[in-house]
Enzyme design. Structure first.
Site, short mmCIF file in Angstrom:
data_model
loop_
_atom_site.label_atom_id
_atom_site.label_comp_id
_atom_site.label_asym_id
_atom_site.label_seq_id
_atom_site.Cartn_x
_atom_site.Cartn_y
_atom_site.Cartn_z
CD GLU A 165 2.51 -4.69 -4.72
OE1 GLU A 165 3.64 -5.12 -4.42
OE2 GLU A 165 1.91 -3.84 -4.04
CD GLU A 373 -1.55 -5.44 -1.30
OE1 GLU A 373 -0.55 -4.88 -0.81
OE2 GLU A 373 -1.49 -6.51 -1.92
C1 BGP Z 1 2.61 -5.20 -1.13
C2 BGP Z 1 2.30 -6.67 -1.21
C3 BGP Z 1 1.72 -7.26 0.01
C4 BGP Z 1 2.23 -6.67 1.31
C5 BGP Z 1 2.36 -5.17 1.25
C6 BGP Z 1 3.06 -4.56 2.42
O1 BGP Z 1 3.70 -4.92 -1.94
O2 BGP Z 1 1.42 -6.91 -2.29
O3 BGP Z 1 1.88 -8.65 -0.08
O4 BGP Z 1 3.29 -7.34 1.82
O5 BGP Z 1 3.01 -4.74 0.10
O6 BGP Z 1 4.44 -4.75 2.29
P1 BGP Z 1 5.37 -5.13 3.50
O7 BGP Z 1 4.82 -6.37 4.05
O8 BGP Z 1 6.72 -5.31 2.92
O9 BGP Z 1 5.30 -3.98 4.42
#
Ligand code: BGP
Length: 473
Positions: A165, A373
């Protein structure tokens, strides 16, 4: 468009799930590991990174669960300050051994390791020494880190993600540190350029050290819809995509800056410093695939010049309606989508947006794609009889997988799906309140309890999906 004959997922499709080191491992100062900037900057209102899901000590038990789930691949990240506590130089053998054991255990269980090299957790010492990603010194340090990984894990790990990201780190830099004296926007474009160079070097190095491996970025993307068919809004959505998606993907794939963004940067005095050889390096490092983190789409409309510039403010507490949209005067401002349901954190649930995005990327770049993801953060409830009825998560994942199948039928070369997340872990923004896993971890932000693993309803659902190779969604 729907098709009369449904298309199957490829036989060798990676049925995976994802995690990241600082969110799942814990042991943040054990066996030689040093602090990262995330350890220092994580939201102090929730749990810290010291224990998280205790995966560092329980990885064998966790991999047994992955096997039971039927996973054929697992996406994890490697903590830089665990392997190199000083950011460079001497390798922490115990830290490296942890990852060697992890990938060996995965292989023994028939699970393909998919390794992310950088997932936000920069060694804090490099931030202190030279400002981390704001300095070109990091390019060599990152290359050294990659070399250690490729040489020591390359025999077992054949799929690598360079940087997680980059786009979001740059847009929502809650974990990054900046020089208060300098323009924030200028620093972001400089960092973005430096990160892209580091990413390109990693790709070249990977090809030298592990020629049979595949490597690419993992990009966080949200496609932008125009709020109306007013031509100004349609153009605003196009430009939002240029700033938030294609700036990054064009750099990764073609090694060039989009002309409209470059002109914007020039007019605003925020162009990054380009040194001799930079663009050649970028052009010589085309990735093998694109990794896509997709959670939601966004809506934008034209923002008149008279408005004030505003950064996005995200909802961190899970109280609906707290998100504040960004405004870039003269270009676009965010807005909400009345046609979509939202999570408690205001993330707009849009499975069709994933198909649209996959097709768009396929048309532009023609590269294989893996979803690195995708998932739904929620407050899960553990019942007295030890169950978690997370039908909302099943519904979210099912709808997204249906759109993946349609995208494959459309012609997208999709080779894997890594829902976020395999097990409950520390949310980047919201601690253990916001859970994503197929496996419940028995702890809260304030109470470690026994960290017991409990299979949620979604675990059994995903197990059936994998068993039927995606026929039974
Ligand atoms: C993405 C990241 C992850 C994870 C996910 C969910 O941006 O790559 O590491 O955290 O988001 O985000 P959050 O945990 O803030 O809900």
């Amino acid at each position: 468009m729907n098709y009369q004959h449904s298309i199957a997922f490829p036989e060798d499709f990676f049925w995976s799930a994802a995690t990241a080191a600082y969110q799942v491992e814990g042991a943040h100062l054990e066996e030689g590991k040093n602090l990262s900037i995330v350890d220092k900057n994580i939201n102090p209102n929730y749990a810290d990174t010291s224990v998280t899901s205790d995966h560092y000590h329980r990885f064998k038990e966790d991999i047994a669960l992955m096997k039971e789930l039927g996973m054929t691949a697992y996406r994890f990240s490697i903590s830089w300050p665990r392997v190199l506590p000083h950011g460079r130089g001497e390798v922490n053998q115990q830290g490296l051994q942890f990852y060697q054991n992890l990938v060996e255990e995965l292989r023994e269980n028939g699970i393909e390791p998919l390794a992310t090299i950088y997932h936000f957790d920069l060694p804090a010492c490099l931030q202190e020494e030279y400002g981390g990603w704001s300095s070109r010194q990091i390019i060599d340090d990152f290359a050294y880190f990659c070399k250690v990984l490729f040489e020591n894990l390359g025999g077992q790990v054949k799929y690598w993600f360079t940087i997680n990201e980059q786009s979001n780190m740059f847009l929502l830099p809650y974990l990054m540190e900046f020089d208060q004296e300098l323009s924030l926007e200028k620093q972001k474009y400089e960092m973005n350029h430096i990160m892209t160079l580091a990413h390109a070097k990693a790709i070249k190095l990977c090809r030298e050290v592990i020629p049979d491996a595949k490597i690419g970025p993992a990009i966080g993307l949200s496609p932008n819809y125009p709020e109306s068919c007013r031509p100004e809004d349609v153009q605003a959505a196009r430009e939002a995509d240029d700033f938030r998606t294609y700036l990054f993907t064009d750099l990764y794939v073609h090694g060039r800056y989009r002309k409209n963004i470059w002109r914007y940067m020039e007019e605003h005095g925020v162009t990054p410093t380009i040194e001799e050889g930079d663009m050649e390096l970028l052009q010589s490092a085309k990735p093998d695939f694109l990794g896509i983190n997709y959670y939601q789409s966004r809506v934008v409309k034209y923002a008149p010049e008279s408005l004030e510039n505003k950064d996005m403010s995200i909802n961190v507490d899970g109280k609906k309606g707290e998100t504040e949209f960004e405004v870039i005067p003269g270009i676009y401002q965010g807005s909400s989508n009345p046609y979509l349901d939202k999570t408690d954190w205001d993330w707009e649930i849009d499975a069709i947006g994933l198909r649209t995005l996959l097709n768009e990327l396929n048309d532009r770049y023609g590269l294989p794609i893996i979803i690195t993801e995708n998932g739904m953060g929620a407050v899960d409830v553990l019942t007295e009889d030890e169950k978690v009825h997370d039908e909302y998560r099943i519904d979210y994942l099912r709808k997204h997988l249906e759109q993946c199948r349609l995208a494959i039928a459309d012609g997208v070369e999709l080779f894997g799906y890594c829902p976020w997340s395999f097990m409950d872990l520390l949310s980047t923004t919201s601690g253990f309140r916001k859970r994503y896993g197929f496996v419940y971890v028995n702890r809260t932000d304030d109470d470690l309890k026994d960290l017991r693993r409990i299979k949620k309803d979604s675990f059994y659902w995903y197990q059936e999906v994998i068993r039927s190779n995606g026929q039974k969604l």
